[in-house]
Design an enzyme around this catalytic site. Sequence first.
Site, mmCIF file in Angstrom:
data_model
loop_
_atom_site.group_PDB
_atom_site.id
_atom_site.type_symbol
_atom_site.label_atom_id
_atom_site.label_comp_id
_atom_site.label_asym_id
_atom_site.label_seq_id
_atom_site.Cartn_x
_atom_site.Cartn_y
_atom_site.Cartn_z
ATOM 1 N N ALA A 121 0.763 -1.257 0.000
ATOM 2 C CA ALA A 121 0.000 0.000 0.000
ATOM 3 C C ALA A 121 0.795 1.309 0.000
ATOM 4 O O ALA A 121 0.272 2.334 -0.444
ATOM 5 C CB ALA A 121 -0.949 0.008 1.185
ATOM 6 N N ALA A 122 2.012 1.329 0.533
ATOM 7 C CA ALA A 122 2.702 2.617 0.705
ATOM 8 C C ALA A 122 3.204 3.158 -0.631
ATOM 9 O O ALA A 122 3.569 2.371 -1.493
ATOM 10 C CB ALA A 122 3.889 2.443 1.658
ATOM 11 N N PRO A 123 3.221 4.483 -0.814
ATOM 12 C CA PRO A 123 2.877 5.520 0.178
ATOM 13 C C PRO A 123 1.388 5.807 0.307
ATOM 14 O O PRO A 123 1.009 6.659 1.105
ATOM 15 C CB PRO A 123 3.628 6.749 -0.354
ATOM 16 C CG PRO A 123 3.697 6.527 -1.835
ATOM 17 C CD PRO A 123 3.805 5.043 -2.043
ATOM 18 N N GLY A 124 0.531 5.121 -0.432
ATOM 19 C CA GLY A 124 -0.888 5.213 -0.121
ATOM 20 C C GLY A 124 -1.751 5.964 -1.120
ATOM 21 O O GLY A 124 -2.937 6.172 -0.863
ATOM 22 N N LYS A 126 -3.044 5.005 -3.909
ATOM 23 C CA LYS A 126 -4.204 4.219 -4.370
ATOM 24 C C LYS A 126 -5.127 3.899 -3.202
ATOM 25 O O LYS A 126 -6.340 3.839 -3.365
ATOM 26 C CB LYS A 126 -3.727 2.959 -5.092
ATOM 27 C CG LYS A 126 -2.923 3.291 -6.345
ATOM 28 C CD LYS A 126 -2.491 2.073 -7.104
ATOM 29 C CE LYS A 126 -1.476 2.427 -8.181
ATOM 30 N NZ LYS A 126 -0.145 2.809 -7.659
ATOM 31 N N ASP A 171 3.937 -8.564 6.293
ATOM 32 C CA ASP A 171 4.332 -9.095 4.990
ATOM 33 C C ASP A 171 3.069 -9.571 4.260
ATOM 34 O O ASP A 171 2.373 -10.474 4.741
ATOM 35 C CB ASP A 171 5.308 -10.261 5.196
ATOM 36 C CG ASP A 171 5.911 -10.711 3.875
ATOM 37 O OD1 ASP A 171 5.239 -10.587 2.830
ATOM 38 O OD2 ASP A 171 7.070 -11.168 3.889
ATOM 39 N N ASP A 189 -0.763 -3.924 -6.014
ATOM 40 C CA ASP A 189 0.074 -2.985 -6.780
ATOM 41 C C ASP A 189 1.507 -3.396 -6.441
ATOM 42 O O ASP A 189 2.137 -2.833 -5.555
ATOM 43 C CB ASP A 189 -0.253 -1.554 -6.317
ATOM 44 C CG ASP A 189 0.497 -0.508 -7.106
ATOM 45 O OD1 ASP A 189 0.929 -0.802 -8.228
ATOM 46 O OD2 ASP A 189 0.660 0.614 -6.581
ATOM 47 N N CYS A 243 4.370 -1.379 -12.466
ATOM 48 C CA CYS A 243 4.875 -0.354 -13.387
ATOM 49 C C CYS A 243 6.134 -0.894 -14.065
ATOM 50 O O CYS A 243 7.127 -0.203 -14.208
ATOM 51 C CB CYS A 243 5.090 0.990 -12.694
ATOM 52 S SG CYS A 243 6.258 0.956 -11.345
HETATM 53 N N1 SAM Z 1 0.107 1.232 -3.999
HETATM 54 C C1 SAM Z 1 1.109 2.214 -3.619
HETATM 55 C C2 SAM Z 1 0.613 3.602 -3.983
HETATM 56 O O1 SAM Z 1 -0.179 3.738 -4.911
HETATM 57 O O2 SAM Z 1 0.989 4.553 -3.297
HETATM 58 C C3 SAM Z 1 2.454 1.902 -4.257
HETATM 59 C C4 SAM Z 1 2.906 0.493 -3.950
HETATM 60 S S1 SAM Z 1 4.544 0.145 -4.456
HETATM 61 C C5 SAM Z 1 4.384 -0.190 -6.114
HETATM 62 C C6 SAM Z 1 4.794 -1.416 -3.739
HETATM 63 C C7 SAM Z 1 4.887 -1.414 -2.229
HETATM 64 O O3 SAM Z 1 4.943 -2.764 -1.771
HETATM 65 C C8 SAM Z 1 6.140 -0.727 -1.689
HETATM 66 O O4 SAM Z 1 5.773 0.227 -0.751
HETATM 67 C C9 SAM Z 1 6.899 -1.874 -0.998
HETATM 68 O O5 SAM Z 1 7.610 -1.463 0.132
HETATM 69 C C10 SAM Z 1 5.762 -2.799 -0.634
HETATM 70 N N2 SAM Z 1 6.144 -4.201 -0.394
HETATM 71 C C11 SAM Z 1 7.258 -4.870 -0.816
HETATM 72 N N3 SAM Z 1 7.226 -6.146 -0.383
HETATM 73 C C12 SAM Z 1 6.062 -6.297 0.304
HETATM 74 C C13 SAM Z 1 5.460 -7.382 1.007
HETATM 75 N N4 SAM Z 1 6.061 -8.573 1.060
HETATM 76 N N5 SAM Z 1 4.280 -7.176 1.626
HETATM 77 C C14 SAM Z 1 3.668 -5.972 1.573
HETATM 78 N N6 SAM Z 1 4.189 -4.892 0.937
HETATM 79 C C15 SAM Z 1 5.370 -5.067 0.309
#
Ligand code: SAM
Length: 317
Positions: A121-124, A126, A171, A189, A243
């Site tokens: 979700a980060a940075p959030g 979506k 996780d 995402d 992406c």
């Molecule tokens: N959806 C976000 C937005 O629109 O702001 C962007 C998401 S970004 C593409 C992918 C995110 O997945 C990153 O913040 C990353 O740290 C996180 N991530 C990586 N491995 C993960 C895991 N095993 N479980 C949950 N999140 C994870």
Amino acid sequence: MPLFPTPLPELFVERLQTILPRERLHDCLQSFSAIRPTSFRINTLKTTEAALVTALQSDGFLLSRIDWRPGAYSVPPDQRRALTESNAVDEGLIYIQDLSSMLAPMVLDPKPGERVLDLAAAPGGKTLQIAAMMNNRGELAAVESVKGRYFRLKANLERGGATMVRSYLKDGRAVGAKVPERFDRVLVDAPCSSEARFSTRDPRSWSHWSLKKVQESARKQQRLLDSAIRSLKPGGSLLYCTCSFSPEENEQVVDSQLRRYGDGLAVIPIELPLRNLQPGLLQWGKRVYSNQLRCAVRVLPTEEMRGFFLCRLVRCP
Ligand code: SAM
């Protein structure tokens, strides 16, 4: 002399020449040098479109409305800094977001009252868009595994008034086993090689790229997508997006799950009001993918938006 002189990694460009439609290749490669307008979304949880547009215009911003997305606008590149430092951003009235990112919640199509999961979700950006589409009604869980990014997510959600969201520093790969068959809709995402974010003006944007990284991402994506599928109610739907342009991170990830779940999982067609689209690939190298992947969508990069991959799945009852 290479066909398209560019500082981007040679192998990356070579692969794009096979992935992208031949007639779009030149424009797509050019788009890695684009200085794009800065797009943003008005946060209807905190303001109205009319009030915000009036306020920004009176502050001197030159707004262009995005015709395919209500509440989405852009300003010219030379106003990016002023917009980033504006009160509107500070108070969470708007969220600066690439146009192709806005497509993911649109395709997920969450409804007020539903149970929705955002698994990475980060940075959030979506998550906030989903909360606005749900009018803060229902259940929205946001999962992020990287601590620093999790706190940034929390701050953005608070600033944006997304009171319905419960966030978890976890996780995402473990979620499906913990809460099986819980959600109506899930967004994945996925963390990826971020190839669509490469810019010829910023060598740092591609300095970490390698085929090995692409393959590492693909392994993680497999497990995240599997977890997401398990967390879906029968009949529930899921959006997988990245992406990245690499088929290993896109069609191949989905294809593996289609094989694993058989009749229990299906791809649903996506309709988008855009012209810069390409259907999902059905073959890459020696690998042949399920025919269903023609319903996945590759958003081609342009002077306005970055590339993106979207695939919508339903868990068949
Ligand atoms: N959806 C976000 C937005 O629109 O702001 C962007 C998401 S970004 C593409 C992918 C995110 O997945 C990153 O913040 C990353 O740290 C996180 N991530 C990586 N491995 C993960 C895991 N095993 N479980 C949950 N999140 C994870």
